[in-house]
Design a protein around this motif. Sequence first.
Motif, PDB file in Angstrom:
ATOM      1  N   ARG A  47       0.820  -1.210   0.000  1.00  0.00           N
ATOM      2  CA  ARG A  47       0.000   0.000   0.000  1.00  0.00           C
ATOM      3  C   ARG A  47       0.859   1.268   0.000  1.00  0.00           C
ATOM      4  NH1 ARG A  47      -2.319  -1.292   4.107  1.00  0.00           N
ATOM      5  NH2 ARG A  47      -4.202  -2.273   3.300  1.00  0.00           N
ATOM      6  N   THR A  48       1.876   1.331   0.871  1.00  0.00           N
ATOM      7  CA  THR A  48       2.684   2.554   0.945  1.00  0.00           C
ATOM      8  C   THR A  48       3.534   2.736  -0.302  1.00  0.00           C
ATOM      9  OG1 THR A  48       4.493   1.416   2.130  1.00  0.00           O
ATOM     10  CG2 THR A  48       2.772   2.482   3.460  1.00  0.00           C
ATOM     11  N   LEU A  49       3.964   1.639  -0.907  1.00  0.00           N
ATOM     12  CA  LEU A  49       4.758   1.753  -2.139  1.00  0.00           C
ATOM     13  C   LEU A  49       3.896   2.270  -3.277  1.00  0.00           C
ATOM     14  CD1 LEU A  49       7.241   1.434  -3.832  1.00  0.00           C
ATOM     15  CD2 LEU A  49       6.840  -1.039  -3.930  1.00  0.00           C
ATOM     16  N   GLN A  50       2.710   1.699  -3.447  1.00  0.00           N
ATOM     17  CA  GLN A  50       1.830   2.156  -4.518  1.00  0.00           C
ATOM     18  C   GLN A  50       1.476   3.632  -4.335  1.00  0.00           C
ATOM     19  OE1 GLN A  50       1.027   0.816  -7.249  1.00  0.00           O
ATOM     20  NE2 GLN A  50      -0.613   2.131  -7.991  1.00  0.00           N
ATOM     21  N   ASP A  51       1.132   4.012  -3.110  1.00  0.00           N
ATOM     22  CA  ASP A  51       0.730   5.397  -2.850  1.00  0.00           C
ATOM     23  C   ASP A  51       1.905   6.365  -2.905  1.00  0.00           C
ATOM     24  OD1 ASP A  51      -1.837   4.482  -2.495  1.00  0.00           O
ATOM     25  OD2 ASP A  51      -1.760   4.529  -0.305  1.00  0.00           O
ATOM     26  N   GLY A  52       3.131   5.853  -2.724  1.00  0.00           N
ATOM     27  CA  GLY A  52       4.280   6.742  -2.669  1.00  0.00           C
ATOM     28  C   GLY A  52       5.071   6.867  -3.952  1.00  0.00           C
ATOM     29  N   LEU A  53       4.626   6.218  -5.018  1.00  0.00           N
ATOM     30  CA  LEU A  53       5.415   6.210  -6.252  1.00  0.00           C
ATOM     31  C   LEU A  53       5.605   7.606  -6.843  1.00  0.00           C
ATOM     32  CD1 LEU A  53       4.057   2.961  -7.924  1.00  0.00           C
ATOM     33  CD2 LEU A  53       6.422   3.398  -7.239  1.00  0.00           C
ATOM     34  N   ARG A  54       4.546   8.406  -6.827  1.00  0.00           N
ATOM     35  CA  ARG A  54       4.686   9.756  -7.381  1.00  0.00           C
ATOM     36  C   ARG A  54       5.704  10.574  -6.601  1.00  0.00           C
ATOM     37  NH1 ARG A  54      -0.347   8.218  -8.903  1.00  0.00           N
ATOM     38  NH2 ARG A  54      -1.102   8.968 -10.944  1.00  0.00           N
ATOM     39  N   ASP A  55       5.671  10.460  -5.291  1.00  0.00           N
ATOM     40  CA  ASP A  55       6.643  11.197  -4.474  1.00  0.00           C
ATOM     41  C   ASP A  55       8.053  10.693  -4.725  1.00  0.00           C
ATOM     42  OD1 ASP A  55       7.292  13.091  -2.299  1.00  0.00           O
ATOM     43  OD2 ASP A  55       7.861  11.270  -1.216  1.00  0.00           O
TER      44      ASP A  55
END
Length: 243
Positions: free
Chosen positions: A144-152
Motif C-alpha cells: 500500500r505505501t509503495l503504490q501510494d508513494g510512487l509519485r513522491d
Amino acid sequence: MFQSLRARGFDLAFRSHAEAILRVDFPDAADEIETALPGVSIPAAELIASGGGEAKGTQRLRHALAVIGWRKRKFIVEKRIDGVPSESQTHEVDHVRTTPSGHYLALEIEWNNKDPFFDRDLENFKRLHADGAISCGIIITRGRTLQDGLRDIVRRFIARHSIGELAQLAPWGYRPTPRQTEAIRRRADRHGFADAVADVFVSDTFGEATTHWRKLEERLARGVGNPCPLVLIGLPAGVVAVD
C-alpha cells in the motif's frame, strides 16, 4: 510471525489458517522468506529505467529465493482410467519450496503485471491445493505505501538530480512516447515539471489496474482462491531508495 517485516512496513495478510500452517509445519521456510525480503532494495533509477517492467531489485529477490531452494516448478495433474492418462493439466509456479517432509509451498511475485494475474495465481493455488499438490500459496506484490508513494519517489528523484527537462531523463532510461511527452508538457504548464513527469509516469506504468495490494485485497474480499491457505506480502515504499 514475520514481526521484523511488520516493523519495516511490509503489508501482511493470512487466509485459511496459513499463519498457523507456516508457524507449525514450515518454520524454516518462513524464516527464509523473512530473511530474504528485508534485503530487497530498488534504487529509484532502476524503477524509472524499468519502464514498468520488473525492476532489477525484484529480479535480485527472485535470484535470492532460487539460491535457497525456491525454484520454478511445473506441476502436471493427470486423470487416469485403468492406468491410461485421459486428462492432464499443467500448472507452472515461479517459486516452489520443497520441504524435508515432501510438501510444497508455492510463491509468486507480482511486481507489475495487469491485475487479472492475481486471479490466475489465486485460482492456480486453489486447484493445486485441492489436488493435494501444495500446502500454502504465497504472493508478494507492491504494498500500500509503495503504490501510494510512487509519485513522491519520482518527484524526489527528479529534484535530487536537478532534472528540468525530458532530455535529461533519457540517460536514466526514461524515453516517453509522443503521447506521454505531450501529456507531460500540458501538465507541466499547470503543475510544474516534476509533478507532470511523476503523474504521467506512474499513471502509465504503475496504474490502478496493475498488480498491487489494493487489487489483491479486492480478490480476497470476493473469495478468489478459497479455501487455499494464503500468505500475502506487500513491499513497502522503503524498498525504493532515492539515489
